[in-house]
Design an enzyme around this catalytic site. Structure first.
Site, short mmCIF file in Angstrom:
data_model
loop_
_atom_site.label_atom_id
_atom_site.label_comp_id
_atom_site.label_asym_id
_atom_site.label_seq_id
_atom_site.Cartn_x
_atom_site.Cartn_y
_atom_site.Cartn_z
CB ILE A 104 -0.69 0.00 1.19
CG1 ILE A 104 -0.22 0.20 2.41
CG2 ILE A 104 -1.96 -1.35 0.93
CD1 ILE A 104 -1.14 0.26 4.00
CE LYS A 105 5.85 0.67 -3.47
NZ LYS A 105 4.89 -0.59 -3.87
NE ARG A 106 -2.97 3.85 1.62
CZ ARG A 106 -3.31 3.46 0.43
NH1 ARG A 106 -2.36 3.35 -0.63
NH2 ARG A 106 -4.60 2.95 0.27
#
Length: 307
Positions: A104-106
C-alpha cells in the site's frame, strides 16, 4: 506474524512471495468475457475478472509459497468494486493459509497515518464493537515523512502482532534521485536503514523484527550493504524477474541462517503464460504457467543459496 512468515518460509523452502498485481491486459479473454457477461463491461465486470483471475493463480500456487503481495493501486483503479476485489482477494488468500503483504506504500502523519494503519492492519471501534477493514498481515510503508509517519503503524503492529516493510532502497531506475543523495557523506537510504534497525529493536519476534525493509533486487551491491545495517530486519525484495533481478544477485540479501529475505515476483508469475518459456500453457492454462514459473523461481533462488 514475522514468526509465522518465517515458519512458512521454512516449511515451503520457498523464500518468495507472489505479487498479485493484475492488469486487465494480463487477464485471459475467457475470464474477462465471462465476467463482463455476468456484471457488464464496467467497473464491476473488471473487478470480477480480477478476482476470478487471482483465485485461479492462488489455487495453483498456494501449496508452494508462504505469502502473496497484492498491490492495492491495481485494485483502486476500479474504484469501489476494485477495493471489494482487493478485500475478496485478501480473504481468499487467507483461506488458503497464505501470509498477506499489502503493498500500500502509505506515508502520512499523526491521525492520518494511524487511520491507514488501523484500516489495513488493525481494528476500528464503532460503538461497543471492533471491526477489521482490510486484514493484511504486513503492509509497505513510505518513510519520507519520518518517524511521525511510521510510528503509528508500529503502534498498531504491536497491538495486533503484525508487521511492516519500510521503503529503504526501491528497485525502480529513478530511485537514486532521492534515495542515493548524500548527506554528510552518506546516502539517504543508509539513514533510513539505520532507522529501520532502531524501530525494529523495540518490536522483535523470536529472531527477526516485525519492522522489515524493502530493498530492490536491481541494486545487489547496495543490498549487501543494507543487509549488514539491518541484521534483524526481514527484507522484502522486489525487482526479480521482469525487472532484471535473478537468484545469483540476491545471495547477500540473506543472512547466514539462510533467512532474512523474501523475494517478490509479480508479472513474471501471474503473466508467465505470455512469456515464450511458458507459452506451451497458453491462455487457457495461465495458472499452470504461473505454477511452473513459481517452481523455476524457487529453484533459481535456492540454487543460488546452495539450499
Amino acid at each position: 506474524m514475522i514468526n509465522n512468515l518465517i515458519n512458512k518460509i521454512k516449511d515451503t523452502k520457498a523464500p518468495i512471495c507472489v505479487g498479485l498485481d493484475p492488469k486487465l491486459d494480463f487477464i485471459p479473454d475467457h475470464i474477462k468475457n465471462k465476467a463482463f457477461e455476468a456484471k457488464g463491461m464496467n467497473l464491476e465486470g473488471a473487478a470480477k475478472a480480477v478476482v476470478d483471475f487471482n483465485k485461479g493463480i492462488i489455487d495453483m500456487v498456494w501449496d508452494l509459497i508462504p505469502a502473496v503481495k497484492p498491490q492495492i493501486a491495481m485494485y483502486e483503479q476500479f474504484g469501489i468494486p476494485g477495493l471489494e476485489a482487493f478485500n475478496e482477494t485478501v480473504a481468499y488468500a487467507r483461506e488458503k493459509g497464505l501470509v498477506i503483504i499489502g503493498d500500500i506504500k502509505r506515508g502520512d502523519i499523526g491521525s492520518t497515518s494511524e487511520a491507514y494503519a488501523v484500516g489495513h492492519l488493525g481494528k476500528v471501534t464503532i460503538g461497543d464493537n471492533s471491526f477489521s477493514g482490510f486484514e493484511e498481515d504486513f503492509v509497505t510503508v513510505n518513510p519520507y515523512l519520518g518517524s511521525d509517519g511510521v510510528k503509528p503503524f508500529i503502534d498498531v503492529c504491536k497491538e495486533e502482532k503484525k508487521g511492516i516493510f519500510v521503503l529503504v532502497k526501491t528497485s525502480n531506475p529513478s530511485s537514486g534521485e532521492f534515495q542515493d543523495r548524500l548527506s554528510d557523506g552518506k546516502p539517504i537510504y543508509e539513514y533510513v536503514a539505520e532507522m529501520v534497525d532502531t524501530w525494529g529493536a523495540d518490536h522483535m519476534g523470536n529472531d527477526y523484527s516485525y519492522v522489515g525493509a524493502v530493498v530492490g533486487a536491481t541494486y545487489p551491491e547496495i543490498g549487501k550493504k543494507l543487509r549488514k545495517l539491518m541484521p534483524k530486519s526481514y527484507i522484502l525484495v522486489p525487482g526479480y524477474g521482469a525487472q532484471g533481478g535473478k537468484g545469483a544477485d540476491l545471495v547477500d540479501y540473506f543472512n547466514e541462517d539462510g533467512l532474512g529475505a523474501i523475494v517478490n515476483s509479480s508479472r513474471g508469475i501471474i503473466a508467465a503464460y505470455k512469456q515464450e518459456k511458458y507459452d506451451v500453457y497458453g491462455e487457457a492454462d495461465y495458472a499452470g504457467a504461473a505454477r511452473a514459473a513459481v517452481i523455476d523461481m524457487i529453484e533459481d533462488i535456492n540454487g543460488a543459496l546452495g539450499v
